[in-house]
Design an enzyme around this catalytic site. Structure first.
Site, PDB file in Angstrom:
ATOM      1  N   GLU A 361      11.263  -5.120  30.025  1.00  0.00           N
ATOM      2  CA  GLU A 361      10.211  -5.656  30.965  1.00  0.00           C
ATOM      3  C   GLU A 361      10.817  -6.894  31.413  1.00  0.00           C
ATOM      4  O   GLU A 361      10.501  -7.697  32.540  1.00  0.00           O
ATOM      5  CB  GLU A 361       8.709  -5.440  30.673  1.00  0.00           C
ATOM      6  CG  GLU A 361       7.831  -6.139  31.612  1.00  0.00           C
ATOM      7  CD  GLU A 361       6.212  -5.755  31.323  1.00  0.00           C
ATOM      8  OE1 GLU A 361       5.820  -4.784  31.717  1.00  0.00           O
ATOM      9  OE2 GLU A 361       5.778  -6.672  30.414  1.00  0.00           O
ATOM     10  N   HIS A 392      17.445  12.349  11.808  1.00  0.00           N
ATOM     11  CA  HIS A 392      17.194  13.773  12.017  1.00  0.00           C
ATOM     12  C   HIS A 392      16.964  14.080  13.533  1.00  0.00           C
ATOM     13  O   HIS A 392      16.219  15.032  13.747  1.00  0.00           O
ATOM     14  CB  HIS A 392      16.073  14.482  11.198  1.00  0.00           C
ATOM     15  CG  HIS A 392      16.544  14.144   9.635  1.00  0.00           C
ATOM     16  ND1 HIS A 392      17.417  15.169   9.018  1.00  0.00           N
ATOM     17  CD2 HIS A 392      16.289  13.422   8.714  1.00  0.00           C
ATOM     18  CE1 HIS A 392      17.466  14.813   7.594  1.00  0.00           C
ATOM     19  NE2 HIS A 392      16.997  13.532   7.606  1.00  0.00           N
ATOM     20  N   LYS A 516       1.503  -0.719  40.189  1.00  0.00           N
ATOM     21  CA  LYS A 516       0.063  -0.826  39.930  1.00  0.00           C
ATOM     22  C   LYS A 516      -0.416  -0.639  41.529  1.00  0.00           C
ATOM     23  O   LYS A 516      -1.665   0.051  41.701  1.00  0.00           O
ATOM     24  CB  LYS A 516      -0.377  -2.288  39.077  1.00  0.00           C
ATOM     25  CG  LYS A 516      -0.189  -2.326  37.750  1.00  0.00           C
ATOM     26  CD  LYS A 516      -0.595  -3.723  37.318  1.00  0.00           C
ATOM     27  CE  LYS A 516      -0.420  -3.667  35.860  1.00  0.00           C
ATOM     28  NZ  LYS A 516      -0.495  -5.167  35.376  1.00  0.00           N
TER      29      LYS A 516
END
Length: 549
Positions: A361, A392, A516
């Site tokens: 960001e 893994h 937004k």
């Protein structure tokens, strides 16, 4: 206050030289074979943190040019301006003063008409007052019962920072009060909690710098409705619920009051605190509730110690400067477009997510301070996982895939007490530490890391480990509030170093804001019909969405 002007390192001689150096064939194994003292020479330490960057694709020429590049970008001046509250967040015309949040009492910092240090410590005193009331059992819900559970409602930095730190330091908790974290807009996290918690003993912290973030306020509204259902059945009132069950943390006191947060339960933020840099502020209330204010102050002190190191240490031994310059070398010059953070300590399980926001960001930008489009690579894609899980999961790609990935290995040297009761746990810790050190070797040296398997790998190509994946190893003497504070501040300053070299602003996030706005626009459009599409079939909703697009 006028905005400072800095040099752009893109036009410097060092930039061109680094481009040429990046073209040569780099072999980490060859670099080690040519220099027996490489590990000692390419390492640095401050306090409890030790950094080994010898497994990077670098030599003395690269380091010299990177350090000169830092000077050509006015990095020293940029660091001073950061610490002194200059207007370095140019697109929003404000300072970026997260370092002020951990200044010790007695320090003085005046920015314009604001006595920053006094305001910060007044806010910390409020955090201490409220957290102590909760921890002591003196904070009571609407029915008179003491608070047993605290739910922090936030998103982004208002969630990831406190969640990461509270999880990492939970062994320092000295209270039975449980702290929970809710961020997801769809309500699933909150729903799972409300099904098993008691409304009479649950307190909510609403953390939102603007107090207008839809994710946070939608969860807060649901929380209020849940409380009122129980309260009104037991002769409680909305006023008592709001006063006894909600704390607000925001830079917008007007909106907090309008929502119903009592003035005594409002904690202040400032516009110069970015969300992803805010865990040191009142946003850290949830941490203080869990581990106590004295330990929260130790967290701040650890961060401040790294601030002082960053501001005063010579660049040659300056951990944030070196870590940031190496990241620039990998991303911009070697064109390594992926970076992974691998903590070999379960307590740091949320650190990769926290750093993903902090770096991507902050530095996911493509325009310079002067508004010019960059013609070089900036922030890489960052992700990570606890090392043992990652081994893994995605280590297969790191070892044998086609992508070049740079890595940060993080481990604690000491963990469990050395006594008989913890012998098994101590063994597990040592096993984890061994895996951390071993994996960085295999990534660096490939087949040659373990001599007795090299021949087998050469015979069976599908067993071949190519190596040459650059990595840095960060060792922490012991995970404490102080050392965690230093570690997080190290990465904050790394981000600033990278941004300084790239001449981008790491303190705004206009791309997030656009998302937004678009979401709100789509939501309002969907609500315009009398027959809400949310009440119709999936096919009708999809048809409506196609109309919008």
């Amino acid at each position: 206050m006028s905005m400072p002007l800095y040099k752009n390192a893109r036009s410097s001689m060092q930039w061109t030289q680094l481009q040429q150096l990046a073209k040569q064939e780099w072999s980490i194994a060859a670099l080690f074979s040519q220099d027996e003292s490489r590990t000692q020479r390419y390492s640095a330490q401050t306090g409890a943190l030790y950094m080994d960057y010898s497994k990077q694709c670098i030599d003395d020429k690269v380091i010299t040019n990177l350090l000169d590049l830092a000077n050509s970008s006015d990095l020293g001046k940029r660091i001073t301006d950061l610490m002194q509250g200059m207007t370095i967040n140019t697109s929003e015309e404000r300072a970026a003063l997260h370092t002020a949040l951990r200044l010790p009492e007695g320090a003085k910092l005046q920015v314009g008409s604001q006595n920053v240090t006094a305001d910060v410590h007044n806010s910390l005193a409020q955090v201490e007052r409220l957290s102590q009331r909760i921890r002591s059992g003196n904070w009571r819900g609407f029915s008179g019962k003491a608070i047993t559970d605290v739910i922090n409602i936030g998103v982004g930095g208002s969630d990831l920072g406190p969640l990461m730190a509270a999880t990492a330091l939970d062994e320092w908790a000295d209270t039975e009060i449980v702290v929970h974290f809710v961020s997801n807009m769809d309500g699933s996290q909150l729903d799972n909690l409300l099904k098993r918690l008691n409304a009479e003993t649950t307190l909510f912290i609403i953390s939102s710098k603007s107090f207008g973030t839809v994710d946070t306020l939608s969860n807060a509204k649901t929380a209020l409705s849940w409380l009122l259902v129980t309260a009104l059945l037991r002769a409680g009132t909305q006023e008592s619920v709001l006063r006894r069950h909600f704390i607000g943390i925001s830079a917008n006191s007007v909106k907090m009051s309008a929502w119903g947060i009592h003035p005594e339960h409002q904690l202040q933020l400032w516009d110069w605190v970015g969300g992803r840099f805010s865990l040191w502020s009142a946003i850290g209330l949830a941490i203080a509730i869990r581990i106590g204010m004295s330990q929260f102050r130790e967290l701040l002190a650890g961060a401040h110690s790294m601030d002082m190191h960053f501001a005063t240490a010579d660049f040659k031994g300056n951990l944030p400067v070196l870590l940031g310059l190496l990241a620039v070398w990998n991303s911009t010059f070697l064109h390594i477009h992926a970076h992974t953070v691998l903590p070999y300590d379960g307590r740091l399980s949320y650190l990769p997510s926290y750093l993903t926001q902090l770096e991507m960001e902050s530095n996911g930008k493509s325009v310079t301070h002067s508004g010019e489009q960059v013609d070089y690579d900036t922030c890489p894609i960052l992700w990570g996982e606890i090392g043992s899980n990652a081994q893994h999961a995605f280590y297969q790609l790191l070892h044998q895939g086609t992508q070049h990935v740079s890595c940060d290995f993080i481990a604690c040297v000491r963990h469990y007490n050395d006594d008989a009761q913890n012998a098994s746990l101590q063994h597990q810790h040592e096993l984890s530490l061994a895996n951390c050190l071993a994996q960085s070797r295999v990534l660096a040296f490939g087949n040659d890391a373990v001599a007795n398997i090299a021949a087998s790998c050469d015979a069976d190509k599908y067993k071949h480990y190519r190596g040459n994946q650059p990595s840095t190893t960060l060792l922490i003497d012991e995970l404490t509030p102080h050392s965690l504070g230093a570690l997080v501040a190290l990465y904050e300053h790394k981000v600033y170093v990278m941004a300084s070299i790239w001449d981008i602003n790491p303190f705004d996030q206009w791309g997030v804001e656009m998302g937004k706005q678009m979401a709100e626009s789509v939501y309002q459009s969907l609500q315009q019909d009398n027959n809400s599409p949310f009440d119709t079939s999936t096919n009708q909703l999809l048809a409506h969405i196609r109309q919008l697009s």
